[in-house]
Design a protein around this motif. Sequence first.
Motif, short mmCIF file in Angstrom:
data_model
loop_
_atom_site.label_atom_id
_atom_site.label_comp_id
_atom_site.label_asym_id
_atom_site.label_seq_id
_atom_site.Cartn_x
_atom_site.Cartn_y
_atom_site.Cartn_z
N GLY A 137 -1.62 -12.25 1.82
CA GLY A 137 -2.12 -10.88 1.97
C GLY A 137 -0.99 -9.89 1.75
O GLY A 137 0.10 -10.25 1.28
N THR A 138 -1.22 -8.63 2.12
CA THR A 138 -0.21 -7.58 1.94
C THR A 138 0.09 -6.86 3.25
O THR A 138 -0.73 -6.84 4.17
N TYR A 139 1.28 -6.28 3.29
CA TYR A 139 1.64 -5.32 4.32
C TYR A 139 2.35 -4.19 3.58
O TYR A 139 3.33 -4.43 2.85
N LEU A 140 1.86 -2.93 3.73
CA LEU A 140 2.34 -1.82 2.92
C LEU A 140 2.71 -0.63 3.79
O LEU A 140 2.01 -0.31 4.75
N THR A 141 3.84 0.02 3.46
CA THR A 141 4.24 1.26 4.13
C THR A 141 4.79 2.23 3.08
O THR A 141 5.42 1.80 2.12
N PRO A 142 4.53 3.53 3.26
CA PRO A 142 3.78 4.16 4.36
C PRO A 142 2.27 3.94 4.22
O PRO A 142 1.83 3.28 3.29
N ASP A 143 1.52 4.53 5.16
CA ASP A 143 0.07 4.33 5.17
C ASP A 143 -0.65 5.09 4.08
O ASP A 143 -1.84 4.87 3.85
N THR A 144 0.04 6.02 3.43
CA THR A 144 -0.55 6.77 2.32
C THR A 144 0.41 6.71 1.14
O THR A 144 1.56 6.28 1.28
N GLY A 145 -0.05 7.14 -0.02
CA GLY A 145 0.82 7.18 -1.18
C GLY A 145 0.50 6.10 -2.19
O GLY A 145 -0.38 5.25 -1.96
N PRO A 146 1.24 6.11 -3.30
CA PRO A 146 0.96 5.17 -4.40
C PRO A 146 1.01 3.71 -4.00
O PRO A 146 0.28 2.89 -4.54
N VAL A 147 1.87 3.36 -3.03
CA VAL A 147 2.03 1.95 -2.67
C VAL A 147 0.75 1.35 -2.10
O VAL A 147 0.56 0.13 -2.13
N GLN A 148 -0.16 2.18 -1.61
CA GLN A 148 -1.36 1.67 -0.98
C GLN A 148 -2.34 1.01 -1.95
O GLN A 148 -3.27 0.33 -1.53
N SER A 149 -2.11 1.18 -3.23
CA SER A 149 -2.98 0.50 -4.20
C SER A 149 -2.41 -0.87 -4.63
O SER A 149 -2.94 -1.52 -5.53
N SER A 150 -1.34 -1.31 -3.97
CA SER A 150 -0.72 -2.61 -4.28
C SER A 150 -1.69 -3.76 -3.96
O SER A 150 -2.49 -3.66 -3.03
N THR A 151 -1.57 -4.84 -4.70
CA THR A 151 -2.46 -6.00 -4.50
C THR A 151 -1.67 -7.30 -4.56
O THR A 151 -0.54 -7.35 -5.07
N VAL A 152 -2.26 -8.36 -4.02
CA VAL A 152 -1.69 -9.70 -4.18
C VAL A 152 -2.72 -10.60 -4.85
O VAL A 152 -3.93 -10.39 -4.72
N GLN A 180 4.81 -5.74 0.73
CA GLN A 180 5.12 -7.11 1.16
C GLN A 180 4.00 -8.08 0.80
O GLN A 180 2.82 -7.77 0.98
N LEU A 181 4.41 -9.26 0.32
CA LEU A 181 3.48 -10.37 0.17
C LEU A 181 3.59 -11.20 1.44
O LEU A 181 4.67 -11.69 1.78
N SER A 182 2.49 -11.33 2.17
CA SER A 182 2.47 -12.07 3.43
C SER A 182 1.84 -13.44 3.22
O SER A 182 0.89 -13.59 2.45
N ILE A 183 2.38 -14.44 3.93
CA ILE A 183 1.88 -15.82 3.86
C ILE A 183 1.44 -16.22 5.26
O ILE A 183 2.22 -16.11 6.22
N TYR A 184 0.20 -16.68 5.39
CA TYR A 184 -0.34 -17.06 6.68
C TYR A 184 -0.42 -18.59 6.74
O TYR A 184 -1.32 -19.20 6.16
N PRO A 185 0.52 -19.24 7.44
CA PRO A 185 0.53 -20.71 7.48
C PRO A 185 -0.59 -21.27 8.34
O PRO A 185 -1.17 -20.57 9.18
N SER A 186 -0.87 -22.54 8.14
CA SER A 186 -1.88 -23.21 8.96
C SER A 186 -1.40 -23.28 10.40
O SER A 186 -0.21 -23.42 10.66
N PRO A 187 -2.32 -23.15 11.36
CA PRO A 187 -1.92 -23.22 12.77
C PRO A 187 -1.27 -24.56 13.10
O PRO A 187 -1.61 -25.59 12.52
N GLY A 188 -0.35 -24.53 14.03
CA GLY A 188 0.33 -25.75 14.43
C GLY A 188 1.75 -25.46 14.87
O GLY A 188 2.27 -24.34 14.68
N THR A 189 2.40 -26.43 15.48
CA THR A 189 3.77 -26.29 15.95
C THR A 189 4.74 -26.75 14.88
O THR A 189 4.61 -27.86 14.35
N TRP A 190 5.70 -25.90 14.55
CA TRP A 190 6.71 -26.27 13.57
C TRP A 190 7.73 -27.20 14.21
O TRP A 190 8.27 -26.92 15.28
N THR A 191 8.03 -28.30 13.54
CA THR A 191 9.06 -29.22 14.01
C THR A 191 10.40 -28.96 13.31
O THR A 191 11.43 -29.45 13.76
N CYS A 192 10.38 -28.21 12.21
CA CYS A 192 11.61 -27.81 11.52
C CYS A 192 11.86 -26.34 11.87
O CYS A 192 11.07 -25.48 11.49
#
Length: 296
Positions: A137-152, A180-192
């Motif tokens: 997904g995305t995370y974009l700042t500021p809340d207004t302006g040209p950056v708000q049309s960004s896509t992943v 920002q390009l955000s990555i949402y990992p699968s739920p679980g406990t990281w061992t590394c």
Amino acid sequence: MSLRRLGLLFALPTVVGISLSACGTEDDAAPGPGPAGGSGATAGTAGTGGTGATGGTGAEAGMNEPEGGSAGSTPTPSEGGSGGDTAPEGGAGGDGPSPSAGDGNMAGAGGEGGQAAPVGCHLNIQNFNTDPGGAIGTYLTPDTGPVQSSTVQWSSTEGFTLAGAGKLNATFGAAGEQAQLSIYPSPGTWTCTTKAHARIKLVSASDLSQINGVNFGISSGVSADSRYAGQFTSTASFSMDTWYAIELPFATANYQSPLNTLPDFTHVVSLGIQVQTKSTGTPVPVTLYVDDVWVE
């Protein structure tokens, strides 16, 4: 057997088996854990060392790196040498004719196999070999302006190791914007839990002069215990359309909430690669590609 030959056999010096390896030592009491390890069926020829993976024979066997490591040597005429250590596979155990060893009067024990190198901690988070769908997904700042049309989206043609990469279309048009390009990992406990890794590359219609750098961050925890940390990497030396490795060392990252607190590895919310523009000037739209995200 002549007295002269018998005298030569018993005059052989006692030599301790020697093995060189990236890690581990030989153990003549038990076979090593390497795939080619294990006890040899029979001992090496009396008076010579047991045969390693490709090591030579002799009172003190030769070395052959990286395939054979250092083959074992013969402590006494009645014992087989140990196999050499080598990575990633252990050397073979000592050999000789069955059921008795060598040409001495006493049967010897088979040499032990070499040991394999340990495998470091490696947890794959996202390799983008297939379309991750809602896992990015995305995370974009500021809340207004040209950056708000960004896509992943997922690219089926780009990629560092194999075809397939995450793609951020950052529609920058004003100074100070961040995408920002955000990555949402699968739920679980990281061992590394030592460090995160990723490969990135940037492309624009002109150059990267208005880009300040990228921030590799991690969000974790729940409710009041939410945590964030990031590692900034300058792109001043980056060339367009070129893959670069970036890292996020968890112990020394820039912790913002709360300070000096490691991530909650039982509940990692997201990893993010954020492109940050400079505070002055007018940046142009930029495309970010992300691939091979993993932790050690």
